[in-house]
Scaffold this motif. Structure first.
Motif, PDB file in Angstrom:
ATOM      1  N   TRP A  42    -130.095   8.605  -6.810  1.00 63.11           N
ATOM      2  CA  TRP A  42    -130.993   7.474  -6.989  1.00 63.11           C
ATOM      3  C   TRP A  42    -130.310   6.181  -6.552  1.00 63.11           C
ATOM      4  O   TRP A  42    -129.148   5.947  -6.859  1.00 63.11           O
ATOM      5  CB  TRP A  42    -131.432   7.368  -8.447  1.00 63.11           C
ATOM      6  N   ALA A  43    -131.068   5.346  -5.850  1.00 61.24           N
ATOM      7  CA  ALA A  43    -130.585   4.024  -5.446  1.00 61.24           C
ATOM      8  C   ALA A  43    -131.276   2.935  -6.242  1.00 61.24           C
ATOM      9  O   ALA A  43    -131.028   1.753  -6.025  1.00 61.24           O
ATOM     10  CB  ALA A  43    -130.827   3.807  -3.951  1.00 61.24           C
ATOM     11  N   GLY A  44    -132.139   3.323  -7.161  1.00 52.56           N
ATOM     12  CA  GLY A  44    -132.896   2.393  -7.981  1.00 52.56           C
ATOM     13  C   GLY A  44    -133.942   3.175  -8.748  1.00 52.56           C
ATOM     14  O   GLY A  44    -134.039   4.401  -8.609  1.00 52.56           O
ATOM     15  N   PRO A  45    -134.751   2.502  -9.569  1.00 59.74           N
ATOM     16  CA  PRO A  45    -135.752   3.228 -10.363  1.00 59.74           C
ATOM     17  C   PRO A  45    -136.700   4.072  -9.524  1.00 59.74           C
ATOM     18  O   PRO A  45    -137.090   5.165  -9.936  1.00 59.74           O
ATOM     19  CB  PRO A  45    -136.494   2.097 -11.082  1.00 59.74           C
ATOM     20  N   LEU A  46    -137.055   3.578  -8.326  1.00 60.71           N
ATOM     21  CA  LEU A  46    -137.955   4.311  -7.442  1.00 60.71           C
ATOM     22  C   LEU A  46    -137.399   4.317  -6.029  1.00 60.71           C
ATOM     23  O   LEU A  46    -138.124   4.115  -5.048  1.00 60.71           O
ATOM     24  CB  LEU A  46    -139.360   3.698  -7.465  1.00 60.71           C
ATOM     25  N   ALA A  47    -136.121   4.543  -5.904  1.00 60.83           N
ATOM     26  CA  ALA A  47    -135.465   4.568  -4.597  1.00 60.83           C
ATOM     27  C   ALA A  47    -134.419   5.674  -4.585  1.00 60.83           C
ATOM     28  O   ALA A  47    -133.792   5.965  -5.600  1.00 60.83           O
ATOM     29  CB  ALA A  47    -134.823   3.225  -4.290  1.00 60.83           C
ATOM     30  N   LEU A  48    -134.233   6.284  -3.408  1.00 59.45           N
ATOM     31  CA  LEU A  48    -133.291   7.402  -3.279  1.00 59.45           C
ATOM     32  C   LEU A  48    -132.406   7.219  -2.058  1.00 59.45           C
ATOM     33  O   LEU A  48    -132.873   6.777  -0.999  1.00 59.45           O
ATOM     34  CB  LEU A  48    -134.054   8.722  -3.149  1.00 59.45           C
ATOM     35  N   HIS A  49    -131.129   7.545  -2.225  1.00 59.05           N
ATOM     36  CA  HIS A  49    -130.220   7.652  -1.087  1.00 59.05           C
ATOM     37  C   HIS A  49    -130.475   8.991  -0.411  1.00 59.05           C
ATOM     38  O   HIS A  49    -130.597  10.033  -1.073  1.00 59.05           O
ATOM     39  CB  HIS A  49    -128.763   7.597  -1.550  1.00 59.05           C
ATOM     40  N   THR A  50    -130.517   8.997   0.924  1.00 59.46           N
ATOM     41  CA  THR A  50    -130.748  10.227   1.677  1.00 59.46           C
ATOM     42  C   THR A  50    -129.682  10.382   2.752  1.00 59.46           C
ATOM     43  O   THR A  50    -129.017   9.419   3.142  1.00 59.46           O
ATOM     44  CB  THR A  50    -132.138  10.230   2.345  1.00 59.46           C
ATOM     45  N   LEU A  51    -129.557  11.616   3.235  1.00 57.70           N
ATOM     46  CA  LEU A  51    -128.628  11.899   4.323  1.00 57.70           C
ATOM     47  C   LEU A  51    -129.249  12.950   5.218  1.00 57.70           C
ATOM     48  O   LEU A  51    -129.666  14.016   4.756  1.00 57.70           O
ATOM     49  CB  LEU A  51    -127.295  12.400   3.775  1.00 57.70           C
ATOM     50  N   GLY A  52    -129.315  12.621   6.509  1.00 60.48           N
ATOM     51  CA  GLY A  52    -129.839  13.552   7.493  1.00 60.48           C
ATOM     52  C   GLY A  52    -129.047  13.469   8.775  1.00 60.48           C
ATOM     53  O   GLY A  52    -127.982  12.838   8.834  1.00 60.48           O
ATOM     54  N   ALA A  53    -129.564  14.084   9.824  1.00 62.35           N
ATOM     55  CA  ALA A  53    -128.868  14.089  11.105  1.00 62.35           C
ATOM     56  C   ALA A  53    -128.699  12.691  11.662  1.00 62.35           C
ATOM     57  O   ALA A  53    -127.751  12.417  12.413  1.00 62.35           O
ATOM     58  CB  ALA A  53    -129.631  14.966  12.097  1.00 62.35           C
ATOM     59  N   GLU A  54    -129.616  11.786  11.314  1.00 64.46           N
ATOM     60  CA  GLU A  54    -129.542  10.416  11.818  1.00 64.46           C
ATOM     61  C   GLU A  54    -128.611   9.541  11.003  1.00 64.46           C
ATOM     62  O   GLU A  54    -128.407   8.374  11.317  1.00 64.46           O
ATOM     63  CB  GLU A  54    -130.939   9.780  11.841  1.00 64.46           C
ATOM     64  N   GLY A  55    -128.033  10.108   9.942  1.00 65.90           N
ATOM     65  CA  GLY A  55    -127.113   9.348   9.117  1.00 65.90           C
ATOM     66  C   GLY A  55    -127.682   9.048   7.746  1.00 65.90           C
ATOM     67  O   GLY A  55    -128.768   9.505   7.391  1.00 65.90           O
ATOM     68  N   PRO A  56    -126.953   8.260   6.950  1.00 59.96           N
ATOM     69  CA  PRO A  56    -127.423   7.924   5.600  1.00 59.96           C
ATOM     70  C   PRO A  56    -128.565   6.929   5.639  1.00 59.96           C
ATOM     71  O   PRO A  56    -128.721   6.163   6.596  1.00 59.96           O
ATOM     72  CB  PRO A  56    -126.184   7.320   4.932  1.00 59.96           C
ATOM     73  N   GLY A  57    -129.366   6.934   4.602  1.00 51.92           N
ATOM     74  CA  GLY A  57    -130.478   6.005   4.486  1.00 51.92           C
ATOM     75  C   GLY A  57    -130.873   5.820   3.043  1.00 51.92           C
ATOM     76  O   GLY A  57    -130.376   6.505   2.148  1.00 51.92           O
ATOM     77  N   THR A  58    -131.762   4.875   2.814  1.00 50.19           N
ATOM     78  CA  THR A  58    -132.306   4.623   1.481  1.00 50.19           C
ATOM     79  C   THR A  58    -133.815   4.467   1.611  1.00 50.19           C
ATOM     80  O   THR A  58    -134.293   3.723   2.483  1.00 50.19           O
ATOM     81  CB  THR A  58    -131.713   3.348   0.863  1.00 50.19           C
TER      82      THR A  58
END
Length: 436
Positions: free
Chosen positions: A100-116
């Motif tokens: 989680w990056a916040g109450p309604l936010a998530l850190h993600t990781l894919g082929a294009e790199g990290p994201g939120t």
């Protein structure tokens, strides 16, 4: 690019969507499809697998779809994915939701790199998994030839890999018999199936077909005491309930059932977990204890049919739409701070729904007077038919019904929700029990 896989640079970095669905199995796809079709704004699904569709992708057997339009698992998965894209939802595969990056936010990781990704609502559809040999504390060597059902089906049906020639299937529930069919489809023989329970947990017809047509013996009251072999499995040592042991020569063993929810995101987010299901606690609208976060499918109750997952997904979508409308484009946390009122499974009018032994769990596991979603529940041991299912609150009977179907471990019992309007929000927990 709505309705397509998104893996390019546009997907990277910090982004905002209206609804983020984590998990592209039947529950997540059904949720996203209905939300997108209803005009919920930008609806996006992320899934760590390289292809969407969930477990049905590698379930080559039939039993999906409807009686008029029966489908195999892969065909059913393709149908759901196509419908979701056509509805306008964005499907991003090969993307893992990390934390989680916040109450309604998530850190993600894919082929294009990290994201939120920040959303106005998040739906957890992360599914469930079978516990592998190590989690079951089965001693012995670490040879090749040891699978769970999911690993077996992917190896055989997705990748065309060869397995051994003689297999032992651990378990005797529906998924166990599906695993035995996969073993046969791979050209191997099922030496035996075994369960620590006194009888199989499937339909009598299916058990008889395995025993009579395929000649597969079923060992009841038996457990795997040890794996044998160096390099490749050479056999399993079986312990019977009376203490006797025997060795079954085999080069493959498949551990089936014993599902646990993939609840890591729920746990890391501090969501309330139900001690029975071990998944997120939810009310009848499938709202979790965090405002704006919902949960659907096998992460709530491992593991039900794909049809149940799809039904829950469509039901949750209605609750998400209500949430989006109620927040009026404000973040759920802002609304909570402004009103001081909790929402979701911890709302004041969401009463805990508990089961008494020998029942194991029930889902949803919070109840409000407005709930209409049928409940699914499991028993820890077999119960003689007929069984009286009793729903009470503080000694007051809210509902009773006689169940004429077999009540067996690992088999689902269903409870309609027509009694929920009788629940007193101030009356304490609601209990579900069984009587002979």
């Amino acid at each position: 690019m709505n309705g397509a896989d998104r893996t390019g640079p546009e997907a990277a970095g910090a982004r905002r969507v209206d609804v983020l669905v984590v998990g592209a199995g039947p529950a997540g796809l059904a949720t996203a499809a209905r939300l997108a079709a209803a005009g919920a704004g930008r609806v996006e699904i992320v899934d760590r697998e390289t292809r969407a569709g969930g477990a049905p992708r590698h379930c080559a057997h039939g039993g999906y779809g409807t009686l008029l339009h029966p489908l195999t698992g892969p065909a059913y998965a393709r149908l759901l994915v196509t419908a979701t894209r056509q509805a306008g939802a964005t499907v991003r595969t090969g993307v893992t939701a990390l934390d989680w990056a916040g109450p309604l936010a998530l850190h993600t990781l894919g082929a294009e790199g990290p994201g939120t990704i920040t959303a106005r609502a998040v739906v957890l559809a992360t599914g469930a998994r079978e516990r592998p040999r190590a989690a079951r504390l089965v001693p012995g060597t670490r040879p090749a030839g040891v699978y769970t059902t999911g690993e077996l089906q992917q190896a055989v049906h997705l990748y065309g890999q060869r397995i051994g020639t003689r297999a032992v299937v651990v378990g005797a529930e529906d998924v166990s018999y599906a695993a035995a069919d996969t073993v046969r489809a791979a050209g191997a023989t099922v030496v035996a199936m075994l369960t620590d329970l006194p009888r199989p947990q499937t339909t009598p017809a299916r058990a008889a077909d395995s025993r009579l047509r395929h000649g597969t013996p079923l060992l009841t009251g038996a457990t795997v005491a040890e794996l044998l072999g160096q390099g490749r499995l050479s056999g399993v040592r079986v312990r019977h309930r009376d203490g006797r042991t025997a060795v079954l020569p085999c080069d493959t063993v498949v551990f089936t059932g014993d599902f646990v929810p993939d609840h890591e995101l729920a746990r890391r987010g501090g969501l309330t977990l139900d001690p029975g299901t071990r998944g997120p606690a939810v009310d009848g609208a499938l709202r979790t204890s965090r405002p704006g976060v919902f949960a659907v499918g096998s992460v709530l109750h491992a593991v039900e049919s794909a049809a149940t997952a799809v039904r829950e997904g469509a039901h949750a979508a209605g609750a998400v739409l209500d949430h989006l409308e109620a927040t009026d484009h404000l973040e759920a946390t802002d609304r909570l701070a402004a009103t001081g009122r909790p929402s979701g499974a911890d709302r004041a009018d969401a009463v805990p729904l508990l089961v008494d032994p020998p029942l194991r769990w029930i889902a949803p596991n919070r109840v409000t007077a407005a709930d209409r979603l049928p409940y699914v529940l499991r028993t820890a041991r077999g119960l003689a038919r007929p069984v009286l299912l009793l729903v009470t609150q503080n000694g007051r009977v809210l509902h009773r019904e006689r169940l004429w179907t077999a009540a067996l471990p690992n088999r689902t019992l269903r409870l309609p929700a027509g009694w929920t309007h009788r629940v007193d929000p101030e009356g304490g927990p609601v209990h579900v029990s069984v009587r002979p």
